[in-house]
Design a protein around this motif. Structure first.
Motif, PDB file in Angstrom:
ATOM      1  N   PRO A 485       0.833  -1.206   0.000  1.00  0.00           N
ATOM      2  CA  PRO A 485       0.000   0.000   0.000  1.00  0.00           C
ATOM      3  C   PRO A 485       0.867   1.254   0.000  1.00  0.00           C
ATOM      4  CG  PRO A 485      -0.698  -1.547   1.703  1.00  0.00           C
ATOM      5  CD  PRO A 485       0.614  -2.026   1.205  1.00  0.00           C
ATOM      6  N   ILE A 486       0.331   2.292  -0.586  1.00  0.00           N
ATOM      7  CA  ILE A 486       1.034   3.564  -0.662  1.00  0.00           C
ATOM      8  C   ILE A 486      -0.014   4.677  -0.626  1.00  0.00           C
ATOM      9  CG2 ILE A 486       1.062   3.730  -3.181  1.00  0.00           C
ATOM     10  CD1 ILE A 486       3.983   4.705  -2.916  1.00  0.00           C
ATOM     11  N   HIS A 487       0.360   5.825  -0.102  1.00  0.00           N
ATOM     12  CA  HIS A 487      -0.602   6.924   0.023  1.00  0.00           C
ATOM     13  C   HIS A 487       0.033   8.234  -0.427  1.00  0.00           C
ATOM     14  CE1 HIS A 487       1.797   7.250   3.670  1.00  0.00           C
ATOM     15  NE2 HIS A 487       1.325   8.472   3.849  1.00  0.00           N
ATOM     16  N   ILE A 488      -0.819   9.212  -0.711  1.00  0.00           N
ATOM     17  CA  ILE A 488      -0.398  10.515  -1.225  1.00  0.00           C
ATOM     18  C   ILE A 488      -0.259  11.496  -0.067  1.00  0.00           C
ATOM     19  CG2 ILE A 488      -1.042  12.441  -2.725  1.00  0.00           C
ATOM     20  CD1 ILE A 488      -2.529  10.521  -4.473  1.00  0.00           C
ATOM     21  N   THR A 489       0.796  12.277  -0.115  1.00  0.00           N
ATOM     22  CA  THR A 489       1.004  13.359   0.854  1.00  0.00           C
ATOM     23  C   THR A 489       1.297  14.659   0.107  1.00  0.00           C
ATOM     24  OG1 THR A 489       3.363  12.820   1.026  1.00  0.00           O
ATOM     25  CG2 THR A 489       1.865  11.793   2.631  1.00  0.00           C
ATOM     26  N   MET A 490       1.030  15.769   0.787  1.00  0.00           N
ATOM     27  CA  MET A 490       1.298  17.074   0.187  1.00  0.00           C
ATOM     28  C   MET A 490       2.802  17.321   0.122  1.00  0.00           C
ATOM     29  SD  MET A 490      -0.201  19.865  -1.055  1.00  0.00           S
ATOM     30  CE  MET A 490      -1.860  19.863  -0.360  1.00  0.00           C
ATOM     31  N   ALA A 491       3.277  17.827  -1.013  1.00  0.00           N
ATOM     32  CA  ALA A 491       4.696  18.130  -1.179  1.00  0.00           C
ATOM     33  C   ALA A 491       5.077  19.343  -0.340  1.00  0.00           C
ATOM     34  CB  ALA A 491       5.018  18.375  -2.645  1.00  0.00           C
ATOM     35  N   LYS A 492       6.292  19.305   0.201  1.00  0.00           N
ATOM     36  CA  LYS A 492       6.747  20.405   1.036  1.00  0.00           C
ATOM     37  C   LYS A 492       7.052  21.659   0.220  1.00  0.00           C
ATOM     38  CE  LYS A 492       8.701  17.356   4.573  1.00  0.00           C
ATOM     39  NZ  LYS A 492       9.917  16.974   5.340  1.00  0.00           N
ATOM     40  N   LYS A 493       7.445  21.464  -1.015  1.00  0.00           N
ATOM     41  CA  LYS A 493       7.732  22.604  -1.878  1.00  0.00           C
ATOM     42  C   LYS A 493       7.280  22.289  -3.290  1.00  0.00           C
ATOM     43  CE  LYS A 493      12.474  21.144  -2.904  1.00  0.00           C
ATOM     44  NZ  LYS A 493      13.913  21.549  -2.919  1.00  0.00           N
ATOM     45  N   ALA A 494       7.011  23.362  -4.057  1.00  0.00           N
ATOM     46  CA  ALA A 494       6.573  23.189  -5.439  1.00  0.00           C
ATOM     47  C   ALA A 494       7.794  23.032  -6.336  1.00  0.00           C
ATOM     48  CB  ALA A 494       5.734  24.392  -5.877  1.00  0.00           C
ATOM     49  N   TRP A 495       7.775  21.999  -7.203  1.00  0.00           N
ATOM     50  CA  TRP A 495       8.904  21.748  -8.086  1.00  0.00           C
ATOM     51  C   TRP A 495       8.520  21.734  -9.565  1.00  0.00           C
ATOM     52  CZ3 TRP A 495       7.695  17.877  -4.359  1.00  0.00           C
ATOM     53  CH2 TRP A 495       6.765  16.935  -4.803  1.00  0.00           C
ATOM     54  N   CYS A 496       7.223  21.761  -9.851  1.00  0.00           N
ATOM     55  CA  CYS A 496       6.803  21.684 -11.245  1.00  0.00           C
ATOM     56  C   CYS A 496       6.245  23.030 -11.686  1.00  0.00           C
ATOM     57  CB  CYS A 496       5.746  20.590 -11.428  1.00  0.00           C
ATOM     58  SG  CYS A 496       5.308  20.304 -13.139  1.00  0.00           S
ATOM     59  N   CYS A 497       6.864  23.587 -12.721  1.00  0.00           N
ATOM     60  CA  CYS A 497       6.420  24.885 -13.247  1.00  0.00           C
ATOM     61  C   CYS A 497       5.637  24.748 -14.546  1.00  0.00           C
ATOM     62  CB  CYS A 497       7.632  25.798 -13.494  1.00  0.00           C
ATOM     63  SG  CYS A 497       8.628  26.089 -12.024  1.00  0.00           S
ATOM     64  N   ASP A 498       5.543  23.527 -15.077  1.00  0.00           N
ATOM     65  CA  ASP A 498       4.856  23.319 -16.350  1.00  0.00           C
ATOM     66  C   ASP A 498       3.364  23.099 -16.190  1.00  0.00           C
ATOM     67  OD1 ASP A 498       7.322  23.433 -17.750  1.00  0.00           O
ATOM     68  OD2 ASP A 498       7.716  21.343 -17.180  1.00  0.00           O
ATOM     69  N   TYR A 499       2.905  22.890 -14.968  1.00  0.00           N
ATOM     70  CA  TYR A 499       1.488  22.662 -14.717  1.00  0.00           C
ATOM     71  C   TYR A 499       1.018  23.627 -13.630  1.00  0.00           C
ATOM     72  CZ  TYR A 499       2.451  18.229 -17.096  1.00  0.00           C
ATOM     73  OH  TYR A 499       2.851  17.272 -17.988  1.00  0.00           O
ATOM     74  N   SER A 500      -0.208  24.078 -13.784  1.00  0.00           N
ATOM     75  CA  SER A 500      -0.808  24.956 -12.782  1.00  0.00           C
ATOM     76  C   SER A 500      -1.689  24.096 -11.878  1.00  0.00           C
ATOM     77  CB  SER A 500      -1.637  26.051 -13.456  1.00  0.00           C
ATOM     78  OG  SER A 500      -2.641  25.478 -14.272  1.00  0.00           O
ATOM     79  N   GLY A 501      -1.108  23.615 -10.821  1.00  0.00           N
ATOM     80  CA  GLY A 501      -1.852  22.762  -9.900  1.00  0.00           C
ATOM     81  C   GLY A 501      -1.042  22.543  -8.635  1.00  0.00           C
ATOM     82  N   HIS A 502      -1.609  21.770  -7.738  1.00  0.00           N
ATOM     83  CA  HIS A 502      -0.963  21.481  -6.465  1.00  0.00           C
ATOM     84  C   HIS A 502      -0.036  20.280  -6.625  1.00  0.00           C
ATOM     85  CE1 HIS A 502      -3.551  24.343  -4.401  1.00  0.00           C
ATOM     86  NE2 HIS A 502      -4.598  23.805  -5.033  1.00  0.00           N
ATOM     87  N   ASP A 503       1.102  20.335  -5.945  1.00  0.00           N
ATOM     88  CA  ASP A 503       2.102  19.282  -6.032  1.00  0.00           C
ATOM     89  C   ASP A 503       1.942  18.311  -4.860  1.00  0.00           C
ATOM     90  OD1 ASP A 503       3.303  20.377  -8.320  1.00  0.00           O
ATOM     91  OD2 ASP A 503       4.484  21.763  -7.100  1.00  0.00           O
ATOM     92  N   PHE A 504       2.031  17.006  -5.220  1.00  0.00           N
ATOM     93  CA  PHE A 504       1.935  15.935  -4.225  1.00  0.00           C
ATOM     94  C   PHE A 504       3.071  14.946  -4.478  1.00  0.00           C
ATOM     95  CE2 PHE A 504      -2.293  17.684  -4.649  1.00  0.00           C
ATOM     96  CZ  PHE A 504      -2.772  17.730  -3.354  1.00  0.00           C
ATOM     97  N   GLN A 505       3.214  14.036  -3.545  1.00  0.00           N
ATOM     98  CA  GLN A 505       4.244  13.015  -3.682  1.00  0.00           C
ATOM     99  C   GLN A 505       3.777  11.718  -3.020  1.00  0.00           C
ATOM    100  OE1 GLN A 505       7.755  14.385  -1.668  1.00  0.00           O
ATOM    101  NE2 GLN A 505       6.839  14.290   0.367  1.00  0.00           N
ATOM    102  N   MET A 506       4.384  10.614  -3.476  1.00  0.00           N
ATOM    103  CA  MET A 506       4.141   9.292  -2.897  1.00  0.00           C
ATOM    104  C   MET A 506       5.511   8.658  -2.636  1.00  0.00           C
ATOM    105  SD  MET A 506       1.009   8.018  -5.373  1.00  0.00           S
ATOM    106  CE  MET A 506       0.422   6.705  -4.322  1.00  0.00           C
ATOM    107  N   LEU A 507       5.776   8.287  -1.390  1.00  0.00           N
ATOM    108  CA  LEU A 507       7.081   7.775  -0.989  1.00  0.00           C
ATOM    109  C   LEU A 507       6.932   6.382  -0.413  1.00  0.00           C
ATOM    110  CD1 LEU A 507       8.578  10.936   0.781  1.00  0.00           C
ATOM    111  CD2 LEU A 507       8.975  10.170  -1.571  1.00  0.00           C
ATOM    112  N   TYR A 508       7.898   5.543  -0.767  1.00  0.00           N
ATOM    113  CA  TYR A 508       7.992   4.216  -0.190  1.00  0.00           C
ATOM    114  C   TYR A 508       9.465   3.960   0.099  1.00  0.00           C
ATOM    115  CZ  TYR A 508       8.044  -0.860   0.258  1.00  0.00           C
ATOM    116  OH  TYR A 508       8.237  -2.134   0.722  1.00  0.00           O
TER     117      TYR A 508
END
Length: 550
Positions: A485-508
């Motif tokens: 199982p894996i879950h989504i968390t909010m990214a601590k900083k924005a790294w993508c400038c090509d999309y206008s949206g919120h950044d998230f990450q999934m870590l394992y």
């Protein structure tokens, strides 16, 4: 000759009762070895039951009978069936039963009780009085499983049930004739265990090999796309393999749960337990997962214990992580990859869910023991000293994101590599999807959610799913396989400038490797975009696999 005819032939003109007890004792032992002798055991105990022994008469005073009369006899003693009349009647009956023989006179004194015990047929070893040929003939009517169980009853039955001729007939009826040639290793085994039949060892060895060939041969067909056998799901279903969960409480009580549902996918299976769970989460001490192969021919009356192969043993007291919740439950994650659904406000377990990768899953579910899991043999690739970067290139990745019902994202990536200069923090980083390359970005179909079910209630936890990863080396051999199982968390900083949206990450992150995914939520399209995917494997694992010193 049937068992009834055999018993009749053993009955001489005299001593019918003794020989009936002998035959009944033997058949009772044989049937009880197969687990079906409760009736015969009770019948034998009734035949062998002795009448109650009389208390010997003494001249000591008896309370309530007054003073003794001359001769040491008390008033009322010797009357009725407790006195001399009983003795006289017993002598008359004994005289009639002995065919007119004169009983010893009262002056000779009563017969000693020790001699009566020695002459009693119920106290003798009745099994040893029968010839071995007759015993082997009786044992020949048993099936191999009952014969194997009977060999653990006594030394005599162990010797008789290992008769070489007896097992040769069993082997011939099952596999046909065979010209026996004793190998050197078998000669050594025969010298070590002289009571074990050679044909018995050959029978069980052939049965085990025949059973394993049924599922090993189809598993040789490996898919070049996933690097896994194509027929894993078919093998598990045809062998009637299921998975049982054992929950051990802190007070020592154990609860075994059968699987409620199993969801098969291309490279993994999700097993779900929800029926019969009535305990709180903090009362659980350990969680054990066993693979069980059930016999479809067995009924409730003749159900035999199934072989259980340990796959996973987890300490429930280890730290848990809350990966999601809804209005009814909260989902806890226990490494490695155990999901526990707990009712909110009650701390009572609602369901348990485990995702199992297909790599060696058939072997893990069948070839382990109830206490020890299956030990996977190490297959080292050929050593190529001419390649200075062996183990750093040529990787392939099969990556899937899914839940219990739908597939969210699937991809196959080839020619993954890492330069020696890029090895950092003791990890070999494989860039699968790079942020700077827009052509590699993937959209995730549907919403990321994990459905659950408990009896008539169901729901879904948002921002949770299952990740199934299969990493192959340059020889197309599985190098790292995981389904968790894996879950989504909010990214601590924005790294993508090509999309206008919120950044998230999934870590394992575990000791076997790390996976990092970068996501962007597009509000207008109402979907996630995968903009980055990196797989990291420990350099120590690479050195051990390819005999290198990076």
């Amino acid at each position: 000759m049937s068992g009834c005819d055999l018993e009749t032939s053993l009955l001489p003109s005299s001593g019918w009762f003794g020989y009936s007890l002998q035959t009944g004792s033997l058949w009772s032992s044989a049937v009880m070895a197969a687990g079906r002798g409760e009736f015969f055991q009770s019948l034998l105990e009734g035949l062998q039951r002795q009448p109650a022994q009389r208390v010997p008469e003494t001249g000591q005073p008896i309370r309530g009978r007054g003073k003794p009369r001359p001769g040491g006899r008390f008033p009322g003693q010797g009357r009725g069936f407790s006195g001399q009349r009983r003795k006289e009647r017993q002598r008359k009956v004994a005289t009639r039963s002995s065919g007119g023989e004169t009983e010893a006179s009262p002056r000779a004194g009563p017969t000693k009780e020790g001699s009566h015990r020695k002459s009693s047929p119920c106290k003798l070893n009745l099994l040893e009085s029968l010839p071995s040929e007759i015993l082997v003939k009786i044992l020949s009517y048993l099936d191999p499983s009952s014969l194997f169980c009977l060999s653990h009853v006594s030394r005599l039955l162990h010797q008789l049930s290992n008769d070489d001729v007896l097992w040769q007939r069993i082997y011939t009826s099952e596999f046909g004739s065979r010209n026996w040639r004793l190998k050197t290793s078998e000669k050594w085994m025969e010298a070590e265990d002289c009571w074990t039949s050679r044909w018995k060892r050959l029978y069980f060895k052939s049965m085990a090999g025949q059973e394993m060939n049924k599922w090993r041969k189809p598993l040789k067909d490996v898919s070049p796309y996933t690097g896994l056998p194509r027929q894993t799901e078919w093998a598990l279903r045809s062998l009637n393999v299921s998975w049982e969960l054992t929950l051990c409480e802190r007070l020592g009580q154990e609860h075994t749960l059968e699987q409620s549902q199993a969801h098969f996918f291309e490279s993994s299976v999700i097993v779900h337990w929800s029926d019969g769970i009535h305990m709180k989460f903090h009362h659980i001490s350990t969680i054990q997962l066993h693979g069980v192969r059930k016999d479809p021919r067995s009924s409730i009356q003749t159900r035999k214990p199934n072989w259980r192969s340990l796959i996973l043993k987890l300490d429930a007291g280890s730290p848990s992580l809350v990966i999601g919740k809804d209005r009814l439950i909260k989902v806890l994650l226990l490494q490695p990859g155990v999901i526990v659904g707990v009712w909110r406000g009650k701390n009572q377990v609602a369901f348990i869910m485990i995702s199992l990768h297909f790599h060696k899953l058939v072997e893990k579910s069948l070839l382990g023991s109830p206490a020890c899991p299956y030990s996977e043999p190490v297959e080292l690739p050929p050593v190529d000293d001419a390649d200075p970067d062996l183990g750093l290139h040529g990787y392939s990745l099969h990556f899937v994101l899914h839940n219990t019902g739908t597939e969210i994202m699937s991809g196959h990536f080839q020619q993954l590599f890492c330069h020696k200069a890029q090895i950092q923090r003791g990890l070999v980083e494989l860039k699968v999807i790079q942020r700077s390359d827009l052509s590699q970005h993937r959209s995730l179909s549907g919403s990321i959610r994990l459905p659950w079910r408990h009896e008539d209630m169901k729901g879904a936890v948002e921002n949770c799913c299952i990740m199934s990863l299969t990493l192959l080396d340059e020889f197309q051999k599985p190098f790292w396989c995981v389904s968790t199982p894996i879950h989504i968390t909010m990214a601590k900083k924005a790294w993508c400038c090509d999309y206008s949206g919120h950044d998230f990450q999934m870590l394992y992150r575990t000791a076997d490797g790390e996976v990092k995914m970068l996501l962007v939520w597009l509000e207008e399209q109402k979907q996630f975009f995968l903009t980055g995917l990196t797989v990291c494997i420990p350099v120590a694992k690479v050195n051990k696999r390819f005999s290198r010193e990076y």
